[in-house]
Design a protein around this motif. Structure first.
Motif, PDB file in Angstrom:
ATOM      1  N   UNK A 245      -2.364  -4.110 -21.111  1.00 50.05           N
ATOM      2  CA  UNK A 245      -2.843  -5.243 -20.330  1.00 50.05           C
ATOM      3  C   UNK A 245      -3.207  -6.369 -21.289  1.00 50.05           C
ATOM      4  N   UNK A 246      -2.740  -7.574 -20.976  1.00 52.43           N
ATOM      5  CA  UNK A 246      -3.060  -8.724 -21.815  1.00 52.43           C
ATOM      6  C   UNK A 246      -2.791 -10.028 -21.092  1.00 52.43           C
ATOM      7  N   UNK A 247      -3.669 -11.023 -21.274  1.00 47.85           N
ATOM      8  CA  UNK A 247      -3.494 -12.337 -20.673  1.00 47.85           C
ATOM      9  C   UNK A 247      -3.328 -12.256 -19.154  1.00 47.85           C
ATOM     10  N   UNK A 248      -4.123 -11.373 -18.528  1.00 48.37           N
ATOM     11  CA  UNK A 248      -4.106 -11.181 -17.074  1.00 48.37           C
ATOM     12  C   UNK A 248      -2.747 -10.687 -16.580  1.00 48.37           C
ATOM     13  N   UNK A 249      -2.067  -9.901 -17.415  1.00 47.76           N
ATOM     14  CA  UNK A 249      -0.777  -9.321 -17.034  1.00 47.76           C
ATOM     15  C   UNK A 249      -0.742  -7.843 -17.404  1.00 47.76           C
TER      16      UNK A 249
ATOM     17  N   UNK B  10       1.823  -9.126  -8.920  1.00 49.87           N
ATOM     18  CA  UNK B  10       3.025  -9.871  -8.570  1.00 49.87           C
ATOM     19  C   UNK B  10       3.994  -9.795  -9.752  1.00 49.87           C
ATOM     20  N   UNK B  11       5.191  -9.271  -9.491  1.00 46.08           N
ATOM     21  CA  UNK B  11       6.141  -9.043 -10.579  1.00 46.08           C
ATOM     22  C   UNK B  11       6.659 -10.365 -11.142  1.00 46.08           C
ATOM     23  N   UNK B  12       6.666 -10.442 -12.496  1.00 49.54           N
ATOM     24  CA  UNK B  12       7.239 -11.583 -13.201  1.00 49.54           C
ATOM     25  C   UNK B  12       8.582 -11.160 -13.799  1.00 49.54           C
ATOM     26  N   UNK B  13       9.183 -12.049 -14.553  1.00 47.57           N
ATOM     27  CA  UNK B  13      10.483 -11.753 -15.149  1.00 47.57           C
ATOM     28  C   UNK B  13      10.343 -10.632 -16.174  1.00 47.57           C
ATOM     29  N   UNK B  14      11.215  -9.632 -16.144  1.00 48.86           N
ATOM     30  CA  UNK B  14      11.143  -8.521 -17.098  1.00 48.86           C
ATOM     31  C   UNK B  14      11.527  -8.988 -18.501  1.00 48.86           C
ATOM     32  N   UNK B  15      11.043  -8.257 -19.493  1.00 50.60           N
ATOM     33  CA  UNK B  15      11.354  -8.552 -20.885  1.00 50.60           C
ATOM     34  C   UNK B  15      12.473  -7.618 -21.336  1.00 50.60           C
TER      35      UNK B  15
END
Length: 441
Positions: free
Chosen positions: A233-237, A260-265
């Motif tokens: 967990x980091x930067x509210x993610x 809420x899903x963001x773009x995958x790395x």
């Protein structure tokens, strides 16, 4: 932590005693049966002696010979192999031969004692203890998991300790009594654990399970491919590494929609097994033997670190450095160049693959690195010198390490044993004002 240390009696196993009592024919050799000493002899009758009254020198020679037996591999049953964790030394000390670098017997754990078969008792020159070191102690053993412990979490402000296992359960322990208050059957293997604030996250096959221990809310977060072996967990993610090499990202938007899903790395070519966050960066280690550095603001890969020759099992931020360990038997320290990129500034060698890292400060404020090795030991090193402070032993390899406030730390091994340790308080005359360097970099 008001947990009393669990005591266990040491002696012959029932199986070994039964085999001893079944002997019907006198042995034809005056040599002691080394397999019997380890509780593994299947011959009835056996042509070698099964006699506990033999001179101590016989057993000493047998113990000396056993030091040349290779150590356990992961998953090996303690009843069918010899644990000899004392063979590991750092190559940085020079020649590894016993002639140039003899080790004191008392610094080795007695592998016959680990198997419950040492007949020498107090006369044995080897350790009959689960650890070696003077500044820390075992506080409690928490038994219950039937398979390896794969994750440990102590949420901030909580009096409950959470542990997950490959047996598909999560156990919740009372920190004051050491008792298991609750067992949650998840129906799937637990790959990893992490916690942030009131949230506890469990990595499982094809999903992440999230609990809010304050509100009682529970979520099943889908998206990962295969078993999730690493989360951070980091930067509210929330970040989770998948078996396909993808790192999935969820942003905390609101209480109504906390994930809420963001773009995958994407970038790793094989599974991601280690993650850590520090200095506005996410660091990921993979089976593809590389480490990738991601910017937490742009979520873009800013550097690929190449140096390990096997799986990068664990990552840790210490001061301005990044530490990485691998099955290639090395622990690497990465430091920043003038241009801001990372490069290897030191490599520490051991004689076994490395599985996990954790960092904390001892009672005197000195930074200490915990390093789990594949030979069923945890090495404790003082940083930055890498001076060894002690060892912890087990029947099976340690799969997970976790630190906590108040000098507590936890180890979980492949046999399902969860052990609580603590640093011993130093006399006031020895206490020094040393800054805590184990904070996240």
């Amino acid at each position: 932590m008001d947990i009393k240390t669990a005591r266990r009696s040491v002696g012959w196993t029932q199986k070994s005693a039964a085999r001893y009592n079944q002997l019907q024919t006198a042995p034809t050799s005056r040599r002691v049966c080394t397999y019997w000493l380890e509780g593994k002899c299947n011959w009835n009758p056996c042509r070698f002696l099964h006699d506990a009254s033999l001179p101590c020198s016989v057993y000493h020679r047998a113990a000396k010979l056993s030091s040349y037996i290779p150590g356990d591999c992961p998953g090996k049953d303690p009843e069918t192999g010899v644990v000899n964790s004392a063979n590991s030394t750092s190559r940085d000390t020079g020649d590894l031969s016993t002639e140039n670098n003899p080790q004191k017997p008392q610094e080795k754990v007695c592998h016959y004692w680990i198997s419950g078969n040492c007949v020498k008792g107090d006369a044995c020159p080897f350790l009959h203890l689960w650890f070696h070191g003077v500044d820390f102690a075992q506080l409690a053993k928490l038994e219950g998991h039937r398979k390896g412990v794969s994750g440990i979490a102590l949420p901030a402000g909580s009096t409950k300790l959470y542990s997950g296992s490959k047996d598909g359960t999560v156990r919740i322990w009372d920190c004051h009594t050491g008792q298991c208050d609750q067992v949650i059957n998840l129906g799937g293997e637990v790959g990893c654990f992490t916690s942030e604030g009131p949230w506890v996250f469990v990595g499982m096959p094809n999903k992440v399970k999230a609990w809010n221990i304050q509100s009682g809310a529970s979520y099943d977060i889908s998206g990962p491919v295969g078993q999730v072996h690493a989360m951070e967990v980091g930067n509210n993610m929330l970040f989770a590494g998948g078996q396909d090499g993808t790192i999935l990202v969820w942003k905390g938007v609101s209480e109504a929609d906390p994930f809420q899903m963001a773009a995958p790395l994407r970038g790793h070519t094989k599974g991601v097994v280690s993650l850590t966050v520090g200095r506005n960066r996410l660091y990921s280690g993979s089976i593809d033997q590389t480490i990738r550095v991601w910017d937490l603001h742009t979520l873009e890969c800013v550097q690929e670190l190449v140096g390990h020759t096997d799986v990068v099992m664990s990552l840790l931020c210490w001061d301005e450095y990044l530490l990485s360990c691998s099955l290639d038997q090395t622990l690497k320290v990465w430091g920043a160049t003038k241009g801001g990129s990372l490069e290897v500034v030191y490599t520490h060698h051991v004689d076994h693959g490395l599985l996990a890292l954790a960092g904390m400060s001892d009672a005197g404020g000195k930074p200490v690195l915990l390093c789990a090795c594949i030979d069923s030991t945890v090495r404790l090193y003082e940083l930055p010198s890498f001076t060894e402070r002690g060892k912890i032993f087990s029947r099976r390899e340690f799969r997970t390490l976790q630190t906590a406030p108040g000098g507590l730390f936890f180890t979980g091994d492949a046999a399902g044993m969860l052990t609580v340790w603590n640093w011993l308080d130093l006399p006031k005359s020895q206490q020094e004002e040393v800054p805590d360097l184990m904070e996240s970099c």
